[in-house]
Design a protein around this motif. Structure first.
Motif, PDB file in Angstrom:
ATOM      1  N   ASN A 143      20.365  68.803  52.573  1.00 47.50           N
ATOM      2  CA  ASN A 143      21.418  68.090  51.839  1.00 47.50           C
ATOM      3  C   ASN A 143      21.662  66.708  52.445  1.00 47.50           C
ATOM      4  O   ASN A 143      21.824  65.723  51.730  1.00 47.50           O
ATOM      5  N   ARG A 144      21.690  66.636  53.784  1.00 47.31           N
ATOM      6  CA  ARG A 144      21.899  65.339  54.452  1.00 47.31           C
ATOM      7  C   ARG A 144      20.732  64.399  54.194  1.00 47.31           C
ATOM      8  O   ARG A 144      20.918  63.211  53.938  1.00 47.31           O
ATOM      9  N   GLN A 148      33.975  60.022  44.315  1.00 49.89           N
ATOM     10  CA  GLN A 148      34.060  60.857  45.517  1.00 49.89           C
ATOM     11  C   GLN A 148      32.937  61.893  45.570  1.00 49.89           C
ATOM     12  O   GLN A 148      32.456  62.236  46.642  1.00 49.89           O
ATOM     13  N   LEU A 149      32.504  62.356  44.412  1.00 50.79           N
ATOM     14  CA  LEU A 149      31.404  63.315  44.395  1.00 50.79           C
ATOM     15  C   LEU A 149      30.113  62.635  44.850  1.00 50.79           C
ATOM     16  O   LEU A 149      29.341  63.216  45.622  1.00 50.79           O
ATOM     17  N   ARG A 179      30.183  62.474  48.536  1.00 49.91           N
ATOM     18  CA  ARG A 179      29.877  63.769  49.154  1.00 49.91           C
ATOM     19  C   ARG A 179      28.378  64.082  49.067  1.00 49.91           C
ATOM     20  O   ARG A 179      27.823  64.700  49.968  1.00 49.91           O
ATOM     21  N   TYR A 180      27.741  63.658  47.981  1.00 52.54           N
ATOM     22  CA  TYR A 180      26.288  63.834  47.887  1.00 52.54           C
ATOM     23  C   TYR A 180      25.591  63.004  48.970  1.00 52.54           C
ATOM     24  O   TYR A 180      24.683  63.471  49.640  1.00 52.54           O
ATOM     25  N   GLU A 214      27.466  66.476  52.310  1.00 55.36           N
ATOM     26  CA  GLU A 214      28.555  67.461  52.327  1.00 55.36           C
ATOM     27  C   GLU A 214      28.442  68.423  51.148  1.00 55.36           C
ATOM     28  O   GLU A 214      28.799  69.590  51.254  1.00 55.36           O
ATOM     29  N   THR A 215      27.937  67.912  50.027  1.00 58.12           N
ATOM     30  CA  THR A 215      27.815  68.714  48.812  1.00 58.12           C
ATOM     31  C   THR A 215      26.369  68.687  48.331  1.00 58.12           C
ATOM     32  O   THR A 215      25.750  67.624  48.283  1.00 58.12           O
ATOM     33  N   ALA A 216      25.824  69.853  47.979  1.00 60.72           N
ATOM     34  CA  ALA A 216      24.470  69.934  47.444  1.00 60.72           C
ATOM     35  C   ALA A 216      24.453  69.363  46.023  1.00 60.72           C
ATOM     36  O   ALA A 216      25.423  69.510  45.275  1.00 60.72           O
ATOM     37  N   VAL A 217      23.350  68.723  45.672  1.00 65.22           N
ATOM     38  CA  VAL A 217      23.210  68.126  44.349  1.00 65.22           C
ATOM     39  C   VAL A 217      22.497  69.118  43.435  1.00 65.22           C
ATOM     40  O   VAL A 217      21.350  69.472  43.701  1.00 65.22           O
ATOM     41  N   ARG A 227      21.886  67.289  37.830  1.00 65.06           N
ATOM     42  CA  ARG A 227      22.574  66.074  38.258  1.00 65.06           C
ATOM     43  C   ARG A 227      21.634  65.174  39.031  1.00 65.06           C
ATOM     44  O   ARG A 227      21.704  63.962  38.950  1.00 65.06           O
TER      45      ARG A 227
END
Length: 123
Positions: free
Chosen positions: A16-17, A46-47, A50-51, A55-58, A62
């Motif tokens: 993810n990072r 903000q999403l 996070r991508y 922090e958040t998986a894509v 998307r």
């Protein structure tokens, strides 16, 4: 009987990072703001943040929209990122800094910089 493999949370977080770094790199290289990409992808700013931090998986769908918003083929967006030859964090930070600077250049200078980088990369 089939076997279900357990996921490795640490490996998933690294992926993810890494993908987030590539998203940030291509966004910066295109001279786009977070808000530009968010609007083009139809999501909140903000999403996108996070991508980019991982922090958040894509989700895949998307990711396709993000590649379109960045004007980068999906295969190039993912690239060699997951082949195990990823740049170490310090090198990735330097590349991102260069991309941010390049994103602010006028198109002609950005093209010249890309040509110079290709030349420097030759053996």
């Amino acid at each position: 009987m089939s076997t279900v493999r357990q996921t490795d949370p640490a490996a998933e977080a690294r992926s993810n990072r890494l993908l987030g770094q590539r998203l940030a790199l291509f966004r910066a290289a295109a001279g786009l703001r977070l808000a530009d990409v968010a609007a083009a992808a139809g999501v909140g700013l903000q999403l996108i943040q996070r991508y980019e931090t991982g922090e958040t998986a894509v989700p895949f769908g998307r990711l396709v929209r993000l590649s379109e918003a960045l004007g980068v083929p999906l295969s190039e967006l993912i690239g060699e990122a997951f082949d195990g030859d990823a740049a170490p964090p310090a090198e990735a930070a330097a590349v991102l800094q260069i991309a941010r600077l390049a994103g602010r250049l006028p198109p002609a200078k950005r093209t010249a910089l890309a040509a110079m980088a290709r030349e420097l990369g030759r053996p």
